[in-house]
Design an enzyme around this catalytic site. Sequence first.
Site, PDB file in Angstrom:
ATOM      1  N   ARG A   1       1.112  -1.063   0.608  1.00 41.78           N
ATOM      2  CA  ARG A   1      -0.261   0.209   0.200  1.00 41.78           C
ATOM      3  C   ARG A   1       0.621   1.108  -0.174  1.00 41.78           C
ATOM      4  O   ARG A   1       0.068   2.541  -0.268  1.00 41.78           O
ATOM      5  CB  ARG A   1      -0.634  -0.286   0.993  1.00 41.78           C
ATOM      6  CG  ARG A   1      -2.251  -1.091   0.835  1.00 41.78           C
ATOM      7  CD  ARG A   1      -3.311  -0.661   2.291  1.00 41.78           C
ATOM      8  NE  ARG A   1      -2.721  -1.701   3.033  1.00 41.78           N
ATOM      9  CZ  ARG A   1      -2.731  -1.349   4.478  1.00 41.78           C
ATOM     10  NH1 ARG A   1      -3.346  -0.639   4.567  1.00 41.78           N
ATOM     11  NH2 ARG A   1      -2.616  -2.202   5.560  1.00 41.78           N
TER      12      ARG A   1
ATOM     13  N   THR B   1       3.887 -14.334   9.062  1.00 40.82           N
ATOM     14  CA  THR B   1       5.117 -13.538  10.101  1.00 40.82           C
ATOM     15  C   THR B   1       5.432 -15.051  10.784  1.00 40.82           C
ATOM     16  O   THR B   1       6.824 -14.824  11.620  1.00 40.82           O
ATOM     17  CB  THR B   1       4.181 -12.709  11.230  1.00 40.82           C
ATOM     18  OG1 THR B   1       2.483 -13.935  10.913  1.00 40.82           O
ATOM     19  CG2 THR B   1       3.198 -11.504  10.240  1.00 40.82           C
TER      20      THR B   1
ATOM     21  N   ASP C   1       7.753  -2.445  10.636  1.00 36.50           N
ATOM     22  CA  ASP C   1       7.009  -1.412  10.579  1.00 36.50           C
ATOM     23  C   ASP C   1       5.966  -0.640  11.420  1.00 36.50           C
ATOM     24  O   ASP C   1       4.868   0.113  11.277  1.00 36.50           O
ATOM     25  CB  ASP C   1       5.791  -1.740   9.241  1.00 36.50           C
ATOM     26  CG  ASP C   1       4.957  -2.523   9.468  1.00 36.50           C
ATOM     27  OD1 ASP C   1       4.948  -3.331  10.830  1.00 36.50           O
ATOM     28  OD2 ASP C   1       4.448  -2.717   8.529  1.00 36.50           O
TER      29      ASP C   1
ATOM     30  N   GLU D   1      -6.816 -14.085  13.251  1.00 37.65           N
ATOM     31  CA  GLU D   1      -6.487 -12.565  12.475  1.00 37.65           C
ATOM     32  C   GLU D   1      -8.638 -12.469  12.302  1.00 37.65           C
ATOM     33  O   GLU D   1      -9.484 -12.945  12.274  1.00 37.65           O
ATOM     34  CB  GLU D   1      -5.972 -13.609  11.481  1.00 37.65           C
ATOM     35  CG  GLU D   1      -4.056 -13.278  11.423  1.00 37.65           C
ATOM     36  CD  GLU D   1      -3.398 -12.078  12.172  1.00 37.65           C
ATOM     37  OE1 GLU D   1      -3.766 -11.503  11.482  1.00 37.65           O
ATOM     38  OE2 GLU D   1      -3.660 -12.618  13.394  1.00 37.65           O
TER      39      GLU D   1
ATOM     40  N   ASN E   1       1.355   1.139   7.641  1.00 31.65           N
ATOM     41  CA  ASN E   1       1.006   0.151   5.769  1.00 31.65           C
ATOM     42  C   ASN E   1       1.016   1.132   4.384  1.00 31.65           C
ATOM     43  O   ASN E   1       1.054   1.022   3.275  1.00 31.65           O
ATOM     44  CB  ASN E   1      -0.202  -0.161   5.442  1.00 31.65           C
ATOM     45  CG  ASN E   1       0.231  -1.000   7.167  1.00 31.65           C
ATOM     46  OD1 ASN E   1       0.892  -2.413   7.218  1.00 31.65           O
ATOM     47  ND2 ASN E   1      -0.937  -1.209   7.859  1.00 31.65           N
TER      48      ASN E   1
ATOM     49  N   ARG F   1      25.758  28.057   4.289  1.00 33.61           N
ATOM     50  CA  ARG F   1      26.742  26.414   4.245  1.00 33.61           C
ATOM     51  C   ARG F   1      27.791  25.961   4.842  1.00 33.61           C
ATOM     52  O   ARG F   1      28.735  26.190   5.508  1.00 33.61           O
ATOM     53  CB  ARG F   1      27.185  26.224   2.507  1.00 33.61           C
ATOM     54  CG  ARG F   1      26.134  27.178   2.061  1.00 33.61           C
ATOM     55  CD  ARG F   1      26.669  27.207  -0.041  1.00 33.61           C
ATOM     56  NE  ARG F   1      26.527  25.587  -0.380  1.00 33.61           N
ATOM     57  CZ  ARG F   1      27.850  25.327  -1.175  1.00 33.61           C
ATOM     58  NH1 ARG F   1      28.187  26.918  -1.878  1.00 33.61           N
ATOM     59  NH2 ARG F   1      28.572  24.749  -1.534  1.00 33.61           N
TER      60      ARG F   1
ATOM     61  N   ALA G   1      27.503  44.593  -0.945  1.00 35.21           N
ATOM     62  CA  ALA G   1      26.412  44.970  -2.391  1.00 35.21           C
ATOM     63  C   ALA G   1      26.625  44.285  -3.237  1.00 35.21           C
ATOM     64  O   ALA G   1      27.542  44.560  -3.710  1.00 35.21           O
ATOM     65  CB  ALA G   1      25.534  45.441  -1.994  1.00 35.21           C
TER      66      ALA G   1
ATOM     67  N   SER H   1      30.596  47.447  -3.259  1.00 35.83           N
ATOM     68  CA  SER H   1      29.452  47.400  -3.509  1.00 35.83           C
ATOM     69  C   SER H   1      30.394  46.472  -4.943  1.00 35.83           C
ATOM     70  O   SER H   1      31.501  46.702  -5.730  1.00 35.83           O
ATOM     71  CB  SER H   1      28.923  48.895  -3.898  1.00 35.83           C
ATOM     72  OG  SER H   1      28.063  48.141  -2.739  1.00 35.83           O
TER      73      SER H   1
ATOM     74  N   ARG I   1      39.217  49.375 -12.028  1.00 36.39           N
ATOM     75  CA  ARG I   1      37.650  49.318 -12.685  1.00 36.39           C
ATOM     76  C   ARG I   1      38.551  50.311 -13.936  1.00 36.39           C
ATOM     77  O   ARG I   1      39.213  51.388 -13.921  1.00 36.39           O
ATOM     78  CB  ARG I   1      36.357  49.710 -12.105  1.00 36.39           C
ATOM     79  CG  ARG I   1      36.637  51.197 -11.767  1.00 36.39           C
ATOM     80  CD  ARG I   1      34.998  51.195 -10.951  1.00 36.39           C
ATOM     81  NE  ARG I   1      35.461  52.246 -10.264  1.00 36.39           N
ATOM     82  CZ  ARG I   1      35.350  52.929  -9.166  1.00 36.39           C
ATOM     83  NH1 ARG I   1      35.112  52.235  -7.951  1.00 36.39           N
ATOM     84  NH2 ARG I   1      35.290  54.058  -8.919  1.00 36.39           N
TER      85      ARG I   1
HETATM   86  C1  UD1 Z   1       0.296  -9.173  11.791  1.00 32.28           C
HETATM   87  C2  UD1 Z   1      -0.748  -9.903  12.740  1.00 32.28           C
HETATM   88  C3  UD1 Z   1      -2.006  -9.632  13.782  1.00 32.28           C
HETATM   89  C4  UD1 Z   1      -1.831  -8.009  14.168  1.00 32.28           C
HETATM   90  C5  UD1 Z   1      -0.809  -7.133  13.271  1.00 32.28           C
HETATM   91  C6  UD1 Z   1      -0.267  -6.108  13.569  1.00 32.28           C
HETATM   92  C7  UD1 Z   1      -0.106 -11.598  12.420  1.00 32.28           C
HETATM   93  C8  UD1 Z   1      -0.264 -13.339  11.115  1.00 32.28           C
HETATM   94  N1  UD1 Z   1      -1.103 -11.063  11.766  1.00 32.28           N
HETATM   95  O1  UD1 Z   1      -0.692  -8.904  11.197  1.00 32.28           O
HETATM   96  O2  UD1 Z   1      -2.395  -9.591  14.654  1.00 32.28           O
HETATM   97  O3  UD1 Z   1      -3.270  -7.072  14.468  1.00 32.28           O
HETATM   98  O4  UD1 Z   1       0.469  -7.063  12.381  1.00 32.28           O
HETATM   99  O5  UD1 Z   1      -0.052  -4.886  12.660  1.00 32.28           O
HETATM  100  O6  UD1 Z   1       1.206 -11.579  12.539  1.00 32.28           O
HETATM  101  N2  UD1 Z   1       6.486 -10.171   7.707  1.00 32.28           N
HETATM  102  C9  UD1 Z   1       7.227  -9.869   7.198  1.00 32.28           C
HETATM  103  N3  UD1 Z   1       6.775 -11.880   6.671  1.00 32.28           N
HETATM  104  C10 UD1 Z   1       5.825 -12.451   5.909  1.00 32.28           C
HETATM  105  C11 UD1 Z   1       5.008 -11.495   6.282  1.00 32.28           C
HETATM  106  C12 UD1 Z   1       4.716 -10.636   7.193  1.00 32.28           C
HETATM  107  O7  UD1 Z   1       9.252 -10.098   7.419  1.00 32.28           O
HETATM  108  O8  UD1 Z   1       5.948 -13.481   5.065  1.00 32.28           O
HETATM  109  C13 UD1 Z   1       6.645  -8.615   8.327  1.00 32.28           C
HETATM  110  C14 UD1 Z   1       6.170  -7.541   7.688  1.00 32.28           C
HETATM  111  O9  UD1 Z   1       7.051  -6.954   7.235  1.00 32.28           O
HETATM  112  C15 UD1 Z   1       5.585  -6.350   8.474  1.00 32.28           C
HETATM  113  C16 UD1 Z   1       5.733  -7.372   9.746  1.00 32.28           C
HETATM  114  O10 UD1 Z   1       5.586  -9.118   9.059  1.00 32.28           O
HETATM  115  O11 UD1 Z   1       6.766  -5.561   9.651  1.00 32.28           O
HETATM  116  C17 UD1 Z   1       3.523  -7.998   9.688  1.00 32.28           C
HETATM  117  O12 UD1 Z   1       3.279  -8.054   8.663  1.00 32.28           O
HETATM  118  P1  UD1 Z   1       2.096  -7.548   8.098  1.00 32.28           P
HETATM  119  O13 UD1 Z   1       1.418  -8.392   6.860  1.00 32.28           O
HETATM  120  O14 UD1 Z   1       1.724  -6.484   8.428  1.00 32.28           O
HETATM  121  O15 UD1 Z   1       1.039  -8.631   9.063  1.00 32.28           O
HETATM  122  P2  UD1 Z   1      -0.684  -8.371   9.664  1.00 32.28           P
HETATM  123  O16 UD1 Z   1      -1.607  -8.445   8.368  1.00 32.28           O
HETATM  124  O17 UD1 Z   1      -0.635  -6.466   9.898  1.00 32.28           O
HETATM  125 MG    MG Z   2       0.704  -5.138   9.195  1.00 33.19          MG
END
Ligand code: UD1
Ligand code: MG
Length: 459
Positions: free
Chosen positions: A15, A79, A103, A153, A226, A336, A383, A408, A443
């Site tokens: 996004r 995750t 993030d 979720e 996001n 600078r 100036a 100047s 000059r």
């Molecule tokens: C996740 C949580 C959700 C929580 C929310 C809070 C899970 C399944 N869900 O959902 O319960 O409310 O965060 O913001 O964990 N990432 C990876 N690898 C992956 C997927 C994600 O490193 O394969 C990282 C992303 O870069 C990010 C974080 O994990 O920093 C969270 O991933 P994201 O896809 O935003 O999870 P949500 O769906 O928001």
């Molecule tokens: Mg998220």
Amino acid sequence: MALNVVIMAAGKGTRMKSALPKVLHRLAGRSLLQHVLDAAAPLQSPCTVVITGHGAAAVEAAVAGSGAVCVRQEPQLGTGHAVQQAVPALDTACATTLVLNGDVPLIRTATAQALAQACGGTRLALLTVTLDDATGYGRIVRDAQGRVQGIVEHKDATDAQRAIREVYTGILAAPTAALARWVAALRNDNAQREYYLTDIVAMAVAEGCEVVAAQPAGETEVLGVNSPLQLADLERRFQRQQAEALMEAGVRLADPARFDLRGSLRCGSDVEIDVNCVFEGEVVLGDGVRIGANCVVRNARIDAGAVIHPFTHIEGDAAGVHVGSGALVGPFARLRPGAELGPEVHIGNFVEVKNSTLARGAKANHLAYLGDATVGERVNYGAGSITANYDGAHKHRTVIGADAHVGSNCVLVAPVTVGAGATIGGGSTIAKDAPPGQLTVARAKQVSLPGWTRPVKGG
Ligand code: UD1
Ligand code: MG
């Protein structure tokens, strides 16, 4: 209590609609990931693991030098899958592993520390928050006694579960050995066909491992980024916090909503900052300093009583810029790197100063350039005058002795020295040293032609 820190940063950030990996987008001058690394640093973890994936090379370059190790997750299967990749890199001597989100930049050290303590190497500790609108988040499911049973979720939740407003922030602390075991056992039979880290909660409950929930002091520290809109919203919240901290310390901001600090700002007493100013890098303002509206100030030290008038751009780098006490700068001035202004120096509108030292009381009030110059006390620099400091290959110095007056529209062709007390006639191009105490003029002589008449049409 030594702990592992895992920072998840492999996600795409669709996004954001940007070529830059999401965690490298900047908030208050630092990347989102850098904020998280900085918040984790005081925990002094012997093992910090950043999970990379999308834009891994760029993210790894940004992490280099922080002491954290990077582990790649490819492809990104959720995750839970992300944490699986980190497990081999964890220090098994650390009983607690803290999972942070790349993030979620404004997490406070104290909150992370408290969560790690709540885990204590034995419990699963979740950071949760209660939101008015919980759409999209994982919901915290509790039993009749209020004990946490699991996280569902949003996409997998029933209508009844979607009514729950307590959500998981994406941040937890878990016993290291159990975490490794749990993530290895995850399955992806859910709405998104992903390995959810959140499924470890039900596993912990089934094993009889105690699950505890802790809350942050405020929701800002657990808000994720996001989209550009969320990034801008978090930026304003963070700027507001910084503005409030400065005002509590006595700094008078004309409007805290029109103030941006992208670095550190140290202020003495009775400092006044007008609207729309941006401070970057490290800036130090002495007692009674006033900064006019619409100034940008980077890596600078401004001493007591100095006044920076509106629309001035001060752009120090590693060399920095120094403005002496009681100096007046601007409006529309540009200082600078390497600009060193002594006390009571005046730099006026459309004057540029680079890598130059101006001693006490020197003045360049209008439309001028001083580059690679050493300017003595009380010099008056006219100036439209410039130092021609660059011959196309090398930079050369101009030295102007104390009490000299440069008229100047002069060009001082460096290397050149104007002696103390010398006067340079307006419009002069000075390519040879001018002796002290004398008038030097270079000059063409002025001539007038008697009897000359203007051409006339049809004449
Ligand atoms: C996740 C949580 C959700 C929580 C929310 C809070 C899970 C399944 N869900 O959902 O319960 O409310 O965060 O913001 O964990 N990432 C990876 N690898 C992956 C997927 C994600 O490193 O394969 C990282 C992303 O870069 C990010 C974080 O994990 O920093 C969270 O991933 P994201 O896809 O935003 O999870 P949500 O769906 O928001
Ligand atoms: Mg998220």
